[in-house]
Design a protein around this motif. Structure first.
Motif, mmCIF file in Angstrom:
data_model
loop_
_atom_site.group_PDB
_atom_site.id
_atom_site.type_symbol
_atom_site.label_atom_id
_atom_site.label_comp_id
_atom_site.label_asym_id
_atom_site.label_seq_id
_atom_site.Cartn_x
_atom_site.Cartn_y
_atom_site.Cartn_z
ATOM 1 N N ASN A 130 5.689 24.393 15.028
ATOM 2 C CA ASN A 130 6.072 23.541 15.711
ATOM 3 C C ASN A 130 5.113 23.065 16.516
ATOM 4 O OD1 ASN A 130 6.284 24.657 17.174
ATOM 5 N ND2 ASN A 130 9.317 25.189 16.826
ATOM 6 N N PRO A 131 5.014 22.660 17.926
ATOM 7 C CA PRO A 131 4.337 22.165 18.822
ATOM 8 C C PRO A 131 4.044 23.614 19.329
ATOM 9 C CG PRO A 131 5.212 20.549 18.308
ATOM 10 C CD PRO A 131 6.048 21.511 18.002
ATOM 11 N N VAL A 132 5.299 24.575 19.455
ATOM 12 C CA VAL A 132 5.354 25.608 19.628
ATOM 13 C C VAL A 132 4.185 27.204 19.748
ATOM 14 C CG1 VAL A 132 6.655 27.571 21.165
ATOM 15 C CG2 VAL A 132 7.178 25.191 21.917
ATOM 16 N N GLY A 133 4.029 26.891 17.976
ATOM 17 C CA GLY A 133 3.683 27.718 17.717
ATOM 18 C C GLY A 133 3.974 28.042 16.129
ATOM 19 N N SER A 134 3.733 29.414 15.120
ATOM 20 C CA SER A 134 4.124 28.862 14.006
ATOM 21 C C SER A 134 4.673 30.264 13.532
ATOM 22 C CB SER A 134 2.666 29.045 12.861
ATOM 23 O OG SER A 134 1.794 30.337 13.464
ATOM 24 N N SER A 135 5.453 30.719 12.646
ATOM 25 C CA SER A 135 6.061 32.061 11.661
ATOM 26 C C SER A 135 5.678 31.234 10.464
ATOM 27 C CB SER A 135 7.300 32.065 12.767
ATOM 28 O OG SER A 135 8.086 31.516 13.687
ATOM 29 N N SER A 136 5.204 33.250 9.876
ATOM 30 C CA SER A 136 4.316 33.103 8.501
ATOM 31 C C SER A 136 5.414 34.000 7.820
ATOM 32 C CB SER A 136 3.348 34.079 8.377
ATOM 33 O OG SER A 136 2.888 32.422 8.779
ATOM 34 N N HIS A 137 6.021 33.797 6.371
ATOM 35 C CA HIS A 137 6.681 34.294 5.772
ATOM 36 C C HIS A 137 5.079 34.699 4.573
ATOM 37 C CE1 HIS A 137 9.398 36.047 2.270
ATOM 38 N NE2 HIS A 137 8.242 35.430 1.724
ATOM 39 N N LEU A 138 4.715 35.880 4.271
ATOM 40 C CA LEU A 138 4.143 36.468 3.354
ATOM 41 C C LEU A 138 4.556 37.630 2.458
ATOM 42 C CD1 LEU A 138 0.911 35.840 2.934
ATOM 43 C CD2 LEU A 138 0.352 38.464 4.629
ATOM 44 N N THR A 139 4.361 37.226 1.196
ATOM 45 C CA THR A 139 5.169 37.946 0.825
ATOM 46 C C THR A 139 3.941 38.159 -1.625
ATOM 47 O OG1 THR A 139 7.055 38.759 -0.833
ATOM 48 C CG2 THR A 139 6.466 36.393 -0.853
ATOM 49 N N SER A 140 4.560 39.234 -1.106
ATOM 50 C CA SER A 140 3.245 39.122 -2.995
ATOM 51 C C SER A 140 4.216 39.308 -4.277
ATOM 52 C CB SER A 140 2.317 40.392 -3.309
ATOM 53 O OG SER A 140 3.028 41.557 -2.827
ATOM 54 N N PHE A 141 4.024 38.542 -5.733
ATOM 55 C CA PHE A 141 4.883 38.781 -6.441
ATOM 56 C C PHE A 141 4.001 38.699 -8.095
ATOM 57 C CE2 PHE A 141 4.179 34.148 -5.685
ATOM 58 C CZ PHE A 141 4.079 33.541 -6.854
ATOM 59 N N MET A 142 4.175 38.773 -8.699
ATOM 60 C CA MET A 142 3.809 39.144 -10.164
ATOM 61 C C MET A 142 4.591 38.496 -11.309
ATOM 62 S SD MET A 142 2.750 41.393 -13.274
ATOM 63 C CE MET A 142 1.331 42.420 -12.414
ATOM 64 N N LEU A 143 4.481 36.745 -11.580
ATOM 65 C CA LEU A 143 5.428 35.629 -12.071
ATOM 66 C C LEU A 143 6.635 36.363 -12.794
ATOM 67 C CD1 LEU A 143 5.001 33.227 -13.025
ATOM 68 C CD2 LEU A 143 3.418 33.352 -14.742
#
Length: 249
Positions: A130-143
């Motif tokens: 958003n105009p204020v900033g950012s937040s992230s979800h980072l994850t790993s997976f195997m199908l």
């Protein structure tokens, strides 16, 4: 503790007072705005049709200012290019969505991951902006770890006698590679015994037809779930319950 809090406040104000003119005001605005950073997306990923029907979803936020999303994924242990995950807004009727999945809610964002390889680790990054900033979800997976078929469809029940019930169903249509990746199924039936709920789980079965031995005159709710034949991932959600009252003997 109160003295420490006042001391901290005094130091902060003193530092700000040393910053001339609008710079101090900008810092105060930035400190206030940090409370409006977008929430970290609560992401869930699943494969409803191994290996080509993979989706991730997260809830729509009611935060202000409005939030936009950037979704990317890449192989974890190679230098392969980062790919864009196809974003599907809440309420979309996109064909990429699994029509039988309970996750296809009108209040969810989705993204469709294409061209995934078998037995490969992936990293997915969902960033809220958003105009204020950012937040992230980072994850790993195997199908293979996130396989979850959609529920079976067309569940039908018919009594064969006062004690025998035939249950018939069809595989989820989103599981398109049955010849290469077969499914197996579990049966759940429920009833009440003197006001107390009871249930029984049966299976897994590889066929889509099963005969149950039940009690005459009793009313049952019957459901079916689907699981990849080798047990990859987890069983689907249960199909909608079908109600049947067994004939009296």
């Amino acid at each position: 503790m109160a003295d420490m809090a006042w001391s901290s406040l005094f130091v902060t104000l003193t530092l700000l007072s040393c910053i001339p003119g609008h710079n101090a005001l900008d810092l105060l605005k930035a400190a206030t705005a940090s409370n409006n950073l977008p929430a970290i997306p609560a992401v869930q990923c699943w494969c409803a049709g191994y290996p080509n029907q993979t989706l991730c979803s997260w809830p729509e936020t009611s935060q202000s200012p409005p939030t936009q999303y950037i979704a990317t994924y890449s192989e974890r242990h190679t230098q392969s290019a980062t790919k864009q995950c196809h974003l599907i807004p809440p309420g979309s009727s996109s064909s990429a969505l699994s029509s039988g999945s309970s996750n296809s809610s009108g209040q969810l964002w989705h993204c469709h991951l294409g061209d995934l390889k078998l037995l490969t680790d992936y990293i997915i990054n969902i960033t809220a902006v958003n105009p204020v900033g950012s937040s992230s979800h980072l994850t790993s997976f195997m199908l293979e770890d996130i396989v979850k078929p959609d529920p079976p469809i067309d569940v039908r029940v018919s009594p064969r006698s006062s004690r025998k019930l035939m249950v018939v169903w069809s595989p989820p249509p989103t599981w398109s590679n049955l010849d290469i990746f077969p499914l197996k199924y579990q049966i759940q039936y429920q009833w009440e015994n003197r006001g107390t709920p009871q249930s029984m789980h049966l299976g897994p079965f590889e066929r889509t037809r099963i005969e149950l031995g039940l009690t005459p005159g009793r009313t049952y709710l019957v459901q079916v779930c689907a699981l990849e034949l080798l047990g990859l991932g987890e069983c689907s959600n249960w199909s909608s319950p079908v109600k049947i009252t067994m004939p009296k003997s």
